[in-house]
Design a protein around this motif. Structure first.
Motif, PDB file in Angstrom:
ATOM      1  N   THR A 124      35.489  25.500  76.886  1.00 44.39           N
ATOM      2  CA  THR A 124      36.196  26.503  77.815  1.00 44.39           C
ATOM      3  C   THR A 124      35.134  27.689  78.284  1.00 44.39           C
ATOM      4  OG1 THR A 124      36.663  27.712  75.916  1.00 44.39           O
ATOM      5  CG2 THR A 124      38.116  25.982  76.793  1.00 44.39           C
ATOM      6  N   THR A 125      35.436  28.281  79.054  1.00 42.40           N
ATOM      7  CA  THR A 125      34.366  29.496  79.507  1.00 42.40           C
ATOM      8  C   THR A 125      34.429  30.523  78.231  1.00 42.40           C
ATOM      9  OG1 THR A 125      35.159  29.226  81.782  1.00 42.40           O
ATOM     10  CG2 THR A 125      34.134  31.594  81.191  1.00 42.40           C
ATOM     11  N   PRO A 126      33.415  30.819  77.772  1.00 40.28           N
ATOM     12  CA  PRO A 126      33.133  31.695  76.631  1.00 40.28           C
ATOM     13  C   PRO A 126      34.108  33.092  76.676  1.00 40.28           C
ATOM     14  CG  PRO A 126      30.981  31.062  77.102  1.00 40.28           C
ATOM     15  CD  PRO A 126      31.916  30.654  78.409  1.00 40.28           C
ATOM     16  N   ILE A 127      34.762  33.589  76.009  1.00 40.88           N
ATOM     17  CA  ILE A 127      35.683  34.824  76.045  1.00 40.88           C
ATOM     18  C   ILE A 127      34.805  35.882  75.805  1.00 40.88           C
ATOM     19  CG2 ILE A 127      37.724  33.759  75.606  1.00 40.88           C
ATOM     20  CD1 ILE A 127      37.324  35.055  72.805  1.00 40.88           C
ATOM     21  N   LEU A 128      33.682  35.616  75.057  1.00 48.58           N
ATOM     22  CA  LEU A 128      32.437  36.827  74.788  1.00 48.58           C
ATOM     23  C   LEU A 128      31.226  36.325  74.857  1.00 48.58           C
ATOM     24  CD1 LEU A 128      31.847  39.715  73.639  1.00 48.58           C
ATOM     25  CD2 LEU A 128      32.141  38.579  71.191  1.00 48.58           C
ATOM     26  N   VAL A 129      30.343  37.116  75.726  1.00 54.92           N
ATOM     27  CA  VAL A 129      28.900  36.909  75.530  1.00 54.92           C
ATOM     28  C   VAL A 129      28.175  38.248  75.166  1.00 54.92           C
ATOM     29  CG1 VAL A 129      26.907  36.304  76.855  1.00 54.92           C
ATOM     30  CG2 VAL A 129      28.864  35.069  77.368  1.00 54.92           C
ATOM     31  N   LYS A 130      27.601  38.348  74.257  1.00 50.22           N
ATOM     32  CA  LYS A 130      26.696  39.555  73.805  1.00 50.22           C
ATOM     33  C   LYS A 130      25.376  39.264  73.302  1.00 50.22           C
ATOM     34  CE  LYS A 130      26.498  43.523  71.854  1.00 50.22           C
ATOM     35  NZ  LYS A 130      26.714  44.878  72.305  1.00 50.22           N
ATOM     36  N   GLN A 131      24.521  40.005  73.873  1.00 50.18           N
ATOM     37  CA  GLN A 131      23.092  40.327  73.257  1.00 50.18           C
ATOM     38  C   GLN A 131      22.862  41.157  72.161  1.00 50.18           C
ATOM     39  OE1 GLN A 131      20.130  41.660  76.238  1.00 50.18           O
ATOM     40  NE2 GLN A 131      18.526  40.237  75.488  1.00 50.18           N
TER      41      GLN A 131
ATOM     42  N   GLY B 142      35.432  44.618  80.845  1.00 52.32           N
ATOM     43  CA  GLY B 142      35.932  45.908  80.860  1.00 52.32           C
ATOM     44  C   GLY B 142      36.941  46.016  79.680  1.00 52.32           C
ATOM     45  N   GLN B 143      37.398  44.998  78.893  1.00 50.51           N
ATOM     46  CA  GLN B 143      38.365  44.908  77.972  1.00 50.51           C
ATOM     47  C   GLN B 143      37.647  45.186  76.491  1.00 50.51           C
ATOM     48  OE1 GLN B 143      41.631  45.664  78.401  1.00 50.51           O
ATOM     49  NE2 GLN B 143      41.320  45.579  80.803  1.00 50.51           N
ATOM     50  N   ASP B 144      38.388  46.030  75.701  1.00 49.17           N
ATOM     51  CA  ASP B 144      37.626  45.939  74.133  1.00 49.17           C
ATOM     52  C   ASP B 144      38.432  44.716  73.343  1.00 49.17           C
ATOM     53  OD1 ASP B 144      36.913  46.335  71.636  1.00 49.17           O
ATOM     54  OD2 ASP B 144      38.489  48.162  71.423  1.00 49.17           O
ATOM     55  N   VAL B 145      37.348  43.775  73.136  1.00 46.94           N
ATOM     56  CA  VAL B 145      37.738  42.472  72.480  1.00 46.94           C
ATOM     57  C   VAL B 145      37.404  42.408  71.024  1.00 46.94           C
ATOM     58  CG1 VAL B 145      37.722  41.232  74.551  1.00 46.94           C
ATOM     59  CG2 VAL B 145      35.903  41.409  73.052  1.00 46.94           C
ATOM     60  N   GLY B 146      36.729  43.318  70.583  1.00 42.16           N
ATOM     61  CA  GLY B 146      36.252  43.347  69.192  1.00 42.16           C
ATOM     62  C   GLY B 146      35.359  44.104  68.573  1.00 42.16           C
TER      63      GLY B 146
ATOM     64  N   ALA C 195      25.655  50.223  57.591  1.00 43.31           N
ATOM     65  CA  ALA C 195      26.100  49.397  58.645  1.00 43.31           C
ATOM     66  C   ALA C 195      26.464  50.104  59.945  1.00 43.31           C
ATOM     67  CB  ALA C 195      27.611  48.857  58.104  1.00 43.31           C
ATOM     68  N   GLN C 196      26.213  49.449  60.979  1.00 44.27           N
ATOM     69  CA  GLN C 196      26.356  49.961  62.324  1.00 44.27           C
ATOM     70  C   GLN C 196      27.305  49.206  63.066  1.00 44.27           C
ATOM     71  OE1 GLN C 196      22.518  49.881  64.054  1.00 44.27           O
ATOM     72  NE2 GLN C 196      21.631  51.254  62.436  1.00 44.27           N
ATOM     73  N   VAL C 197      28.311  49.839  63.474  1.00 43.34           N
ATOM     74  CA  VAL C 197      29.513  49.405  64.438  1.00 43.34           C
ATOM     75  C   VAL C 197      29.551  49.593  65.823  1.00 43.34           C
ATOM     76  CG1 VAL C 197      32.178  49.150  64.489  1.00 43.34           C
ATOM     77  CG2 VAL C 197      31.066  49.696  62.226  1.00 43.34           C
ATOM     78  N   GLN C 198      29.596  48.481  66.430  1.00 42.63           N
ATOM     79  CA  GLN C 198      29.397  48.708  67.945  1.00 42.63           C
ATOM     80  C   GLN C 198      30.739  47.941  68.646  1.00 42.63           C
ATOM     81  OE1 GLN C 198      25.606  46.620  69.029  1.00 42.63           O
ATOM     82  NE2 GLN C 198      24.643  48.002  67.890  1.00 42.63           N
ATOM     83  N   PRO C 199      31.304  48.483  69.667  1.00 43.32           N
ATOM     84  CA  PRO C 199      32.385  47.812  70.249  1.00 43.32           C
ATOM     85  C   PRO C 199      31.955  46.467  70.949  1.00 43.32           C
ATOM     86  CG  PRO C 199      31.478  49.568  71.605  1.00 43.32           C
ATOM     87  CD  PRO C 199      30.851  49.631  70.325  1.00 43.32           C
ATOM     88  N   LEU C 200      32.792  45.560  71.022  1.00 42.55           N
ATOM     89  CA  LEU C 200      32.465  44.344  71.959  1.00 42.55           C
ATOM     90  C   LEU C 200      33.374  44.320  73.072  1.00 42.55           C
ATOM     91  CD1 LEU C 200      32.270  41.571  69.192  1.00 42.55           C
ATOM     92  CD2 LEU C 200      30.373  42.563  70.472  1.00 42.55           C
TER      93      LEU C 200
END
Length: 227
Positions: free
Chosen positions: A219-226, A144-148, A135-140
């Protein structure tokens, strides 16, 4: 093998053989839509007693109910014995009993069977997936805030975990961005959701939506991730 709605209901009631139970559990974890069906079946099961009005008690119903509860309980926990059935009522006018109480007792007995016969899922999925081999863990992060955290699994899945629960009476909804448009990938009322096929370069987003989810983000997404 295709997982049917009957399979999901039988899984919710703990009525599947071990091999079928493992198959259905894997299908639920891999498909957010099936997981939604599973949660809907559980909600319907628990709501069923509320739909029934009080009715006259059939002869011998109390004794049959207690006998069934003892059988279910003995199957779940062989060392535990339920109290004996109450004595039969004296002759007289027919009594009435709210069938809601009887059905709730049956549901409780079935639930006990599920809890004690089915291996308990880990309560901390974040730790479980983080500790998985490969498993590879990456911050979300967002603004600029750590959300997950995003955990990539070697079998091609990914687990999205958010640091906080959704607001009261709201859920998180996962979206895949396809051709610039959001496509729902499931809702989750906890803090995490599994992406069944996490393709490299795919963009996903999470928004806060009404219970049950929305056809499009409201609502506006709280997270967008590629990925």
């Amino acid at each position: 093998m295709t997982t049917t709605r009957d399979d999901i209901l039988s899984f919710a009631l703990g009525q599947l053989a071990p091999a079928d139970e493992a198959r259905v559990r894997a299908a639920l974890e891999a498909d957010p839509a099936l997981m939604d069906d599973y949660h809907a079946d559980l909600a319907a099961l628990h709501a069923l007693p509320d739909e029934l009005p009080p009715q006259a008690v059939p002869a011998g119903a109390e004794e049959r109910l207690m006998a069934r509860l003892r059988r279910e309980q003995a199957h779940a926990r062989p060392n535990q014995v339920l109290p004996a059935a109450p004595p039969a009522p004296a002759a007289g006018p027919a009594r009435h009993l709210n069938w809601r109480l009887m059905l709730m007792s049956v549901v409780a007995a079935l639930t006990l069977g599920v809890l004690f016969l089915r291996p308990q899922p880990p309560q901390d999925l974040l730790s479980q997936y983080s500790a998985a081999p490969g498993a590879q863990v990456q911050p979300l992060t967002a603004n600029g805030q750590d959300v997950g955290q995003l955990i990539r699994l070697p079998d091609g899945r990914a687990y999205v975990h958010l640091n906080v629960l959704a607001p009261e009476n709201r859920v998180y909804q996962l979206w895949r961005i396809e051709d610039g448009k959001p496509v729902s990938a499931g809702v989750f009322d906890g803090q995490g959701i599994v992406i069944a096929r996490a393709q490299a370069g795919q963009t996903v987003a999470v928004s806060v939506e009404p219970v049950g989810g929305s056809e499009q983000p409201t609502t506006t997404p709280i997270l967008v991730k590629q990925l």
